[in-house]
Write a protein that holds these residues in place. Sequence first.
Motif, PDB file in Angstrom:
ATOM      1  N   MET A  75       3.303  -5.887 -18.585  1.00 55.41           N
ATOM      2  CA  MET A  75       4.187  -4.785 -17.921  1.00 55.41           C
ATOM      3  C   MET A  75       4.742  -5.456 -16.561  1.00 55.41           C
ATOM      4  N   THR A  76       6.042  -5.044 -16.096  1.00 54.62           N
ATOM      5  CA  THR A  76       6.450  -5.405 -14.990  1.00 54.62           C
ATOM      6  C   THR A  76       6.435  -4.351 -13.920  1.00 54.62           C
ATOM      7  N   ALA A  77       5.791  -4.794 -12.805  1.00 52.36           N
ATOM      8  CA  ALA A  77       5.714  -3.463 -11.821  1.00 52.36           C
ATOM      9  C   ALA A  77       6.371  -3.890 -10.498  1.00 52.36           C
ATOM     10  N   TRP A  78       6.922  -3.090  -9.777  1.00 55.00           N
ATOM     11  CA  TRP A  78       7.580  -3.209  -8.418  1.00 55.00           C
ATOM     12  C   TRP A  78       6.957  -2.265  -7.595  1.00 55.00           C
ATOM     13  N   LEU A  79       6.827  -2.910  -6.144  1.00 47.55           N
ATOM     14  CA  LEU A  79       6.561  -2.444  -5.200  1.00 47.55           C
ATOM     15  C   LEU A  79       7.727  -2.336  -4.124  1.00 47.55           C
ATOM     16  N   VAL A  80       8.107  -0.727  -4.118  1.00 47.03           N
ATOM     17  CA  VAL A  80       9.207  -0.582  -3.261  1.00 47.03           C
ATOM     18  C   VAL A  80       8.777   0.115  -1.757  1.00 47.03           C
ATOM     19  N   VAL A  81       8.979  -0.689  -0.750  1.00 46.48           N
ATOM     20  CA  VAL A  81       8.053  -0.343   0.490  1.00 46.48           C
ATOM     21  C   VAL A  81       9.361  -0.048   1.679  1.00 46.48           C
ATOM     22  N   ASP A  82       9.201   1.142   2.118  1.00 47.06           N
ATOM     23  CA  ASP A  82      10.031   1.442   3.302  1.00 47.06           C
ATOM     24  C   ASP A  82       9.651   0.847   4.500  1.00 47.06           C
ATOM     25  N   ARG A  83      10.316  -0.062   5.268  1.00 46.68           N
ATOM     26  CA  ARG A  83       9.843  -0.883   6.379  1.00 46.68           C
ATOM     27  C   ARG A  83      10.417  -0.329   7.730  1.00 46.68           C
ATOM     28  N   SER A  84      11.093   0.834   7.637  1.00 51.29           N
ATOM     29  CA  SER A  84      11.836   1.200   8.781  1.00 51.29           C
ATOM     30  C   SER A  84      11.081   1.580   9.986  1.00 51.29           C
ATOM     31  N   ALA A  85      11.686   1.846  11.077  1.00 51.34           N
ATOM     32  CA  ALA A  85      11.217   1.958  12.414  1.00 51.34           C
ATOM     33  C   ALA A  85      10.185   3.200  12.395  1.00 51.34           C
ATOM     34  N   SER A  86      10.439   4.343  11.542  1.00 49.68           N
ATOM     35  CA  SER A  86       9.506   5.433  11.737  1.00 49.68           C
ATOM     36  C   SER A  86       8.205   5.137  11.068  1.00 49.68           C
ATOM     37  N   MET A  87       8.353   4.119  10.162  1.00 49.73           N
ATOM     38  CA  MET A  87       6.912   3.477   9.542  1.00 49.73           C
ATOM     39  C   MET A  87       5.935   2.959  10.364  1.00 49.73           C
ATOM     40  N   ARG A  88       6.603   2.723  11.741  1.00 50.96           N
ATOM     41  CA  ARG A  88       5.329   2.179  12.935  1.00 50.96           C
ATOM     42  C   ARG A  88       4.727   3.250  13.454  1.00 50.96           C
ATOM     43  N   PHE A  89       5.041   4.307  13.120  1.00 48.47           N
ATOM     44  CA  PHE A  89       4.258   5.596  14.123  1.00 48.47           C
ATOM     45  C   PHE A  89       3.039   5.987  13.218  1.00 48.47           C
ATOM     46  N   GLY A  90       2.036   6.093  14.136  1.00 50.64           N
ATOM     47  CA  GLY A  90       0.649   6.618  13.406  1.00 50.64           C
ATOM     48  C   GLY A  90      -0.537   6.228  14.134  1.00 50.64           C
ATOM     49  N   GLN A  91      -1.580   6.710  13.561  1.00 46.58           N
ATOM     50  CA  GLN A  91      -2.822   6.005  13.961  1.00 46.58           C
ATOM     51  C   GLN A  91      -3.232   4.561  13.675  1.00 46.58           C
ATOM     52  N   ALA A  92      -3.861   3.997  14.425  1.00 46.07           N
ATOM     53  CA  ALA A  92      -4.170   2.431  14.051  1.00 46.07           C
ATOM     54  C   ALA A  92      -2.958   1.604  14.284  1.00 46.07           C
ATOM     55  N   ALA A  93      -2.477   1.003  13.339  1.00 47.47           N
ATOM     56  CA  ALA A  93      -1.217   0.169  13.193  1.00 47.47           C
ATOM     57  C   ALA A  93      -0.259   0.940  12.575  1.00 47.47           C
ATOM     58  N   GLY A  94      -0.491   2.310  12.282  1.00 49.89           N
ATOM     59  CA  GLY A  94       0.683   3.171  11.765  1.00 49.89           C
ATOM     60  C   GLY A  94       0.854   3.178  10.328  1.00 49.89           C
ATOM     61  N   LYS A  95       1.747   4.027  10.097  1.00 51.30           N
ATOM     62  CA  LYS A  95       2.169   4.213   8.572  1.00 51.30           C
ATOM     63  C   LYS A  95       2.402   2.753   7.871  1.00 51.30           C
ATOM     64  N   GLU A  96       2.885   1.935   8.558  1.00 47.98           N
ATOM     65  CA  GLU A  96       3.452   0.723   7.926  1.00 47.98           C
ATOM     66  C   GLU A  96       2.207   0.132   7.593  1.00 47.98           C
ATOM     67  N   SER A  97       1.109   0.104   8.283  1.00 50.47           N
ATOM     68  CA  SER A  97      -0.122  -0.613   7.908  1.00 50.47           C
ATOM     69  C   SER A  97      -0.857  -0.039   6.664  1.00 50.47           C
ATOM     70  N   THR A  98      -0.889   1.395   6.821  1.00 53.92           N
ATOM     71  CA  THR A  98      -1.343   2.005   5.326  1.00 53.92           C
ATOM     72  C   THR A  98      -0.584   1.729   4.070  1.00 53.92           C
ATOM     73  N   ALA A  99       0.836   1.663   4.166  1.00 54.26           N
ATOM     74  CA  ALA A  99       1.493   1.410   3.035  1.00 54.26           C
ATOM     75  C   ALA A  99       1.235  -0.190   2.750  1.00 54.26           C
ATOM     76  N   THR A 100       1.092  -0.988   3.610  1.00 53.07           N
ATOM     77  CA  THR A 100       0.844  -2.479   3.383  1.00 53.07           C
ATOM     78  C   THR A 100      -0.450  -2.533   2.592  1.00 53.07           C
ATOM     79  N   GLU A 101      -1.620  -2.058   3.290  1.00 53.15           N
ATOM     80  CA  GLU A 101      -2.684  -2.099   2.523  1.00 53.15           C
ATOM     81  C   GLU A 101      -2.889  -1.553   1.036  1.00 53.15           C
ATOM     82  N   LEU A 102      -2.230  -0.099   0.816  1.00 57.45           N
ATOM     83  CA  LEU A 102      -1.887   0.049  -0.379  1.00 57.45           C
ATOM     84  C   LEU A 102      -1.129  -0.801  -1.375  1.00 57.45           C
ATOM     85  N   ALA A 103      -0.090  -1.177  -0.871  1.00 58.97           N
ATOM     86  CA  ALA A 103       0.784  -2.184  -1.576  1.00 58.97           C
ATOM     87  C   ALA A 103       0.052  -3.016  -2.037  1.00 58.97           C
TER      88      ALA A 103
END
Length: 294
Positions: A75-103
């Motif tokens: 199977m081929t899988a793709w991770l499409v990750v939004d890295r825009s400025a709004s993703m840097r908002f949030g607790q700890a390192a923000g939504k971007e950190s959560t998306a990174t760990e999940l990805a």
Amino acid sequence: MTAPDRLLRRLEWKLGRRLDGRLQGAYRTVWHGTGIDFTDLRAYVPEDDVRHIDWNVTARLDEPYIRQYTEDREMTAWLVVDRSASMRFGQAAGKESTATELAVSLARLVGQGGNRVGAILYDNHRQQVIPPRTGRDQTLRIARELMRPPSPGRQGATTDLAAMLRLAAVTTTRRRSLIFLMSDFIGETDWDRPLAMLTHRHEVVVIRVVDPAELDLPDLGLILVEDAETGEQLLVDTSDPLLRDRLAGQVNEREAALAGAMRKAGVDAHRITTDQDLLSALVDMVRRSGRRRR
């Protein structure tokens, strides 16, 4: 090996639709088709490949029947990750950190069966495509690129989510794939049609990353807030009950609009918050995988 590592090895993502692949690797789908393990016979329907007809059974029963096999498929899988400025908002390192760990966790989960994993990292100012490959080195490469600080870019424009989805469609056009789409969906609102087009060809798993403060504004008194994407600043009294009621109403309207757009696109979004236990969230996502059949 840590407990999360052991759990990741035990998880297996189930598909909700048939994807492209080759007879290769340890990944066994839930689908019947060509393969090496015969499982069953069933009556022929016009959409079936005539090469799968069992002529002996057909002659005996005077009705066409086809042979079914359990497929072993890469199977081929793709991770499409939004890295825009709004993703840097949030607790700890923000939504971007959560998306990174999940990805990274999803790359390990899907890639452990010999499947190919690629990534599309997107913001308005820089787009990066990591071609799909197999192996631990590929997971490490994706993790390394995700942990690189995003380009500062220019303020004044919200995220063009439709452009991100069109890029994903063009990049993945060669074969049907499993696509994990991670974003906070803060940006331009004309993305439902491109998402519907993407889901028409691929199996798309939408993961909406949010911070609790975006859903329920905490009472912090008088604060200066800034739009991460446009740079606009505003002095806000978060203890004002009228303001809090108005914001709560806007949040409810936005949640309803997002849910409606997801329904139009034919997807059920997973909502992950920055204060959530990601391992539990991942287990829940895997448990829900493959329920929708197309």
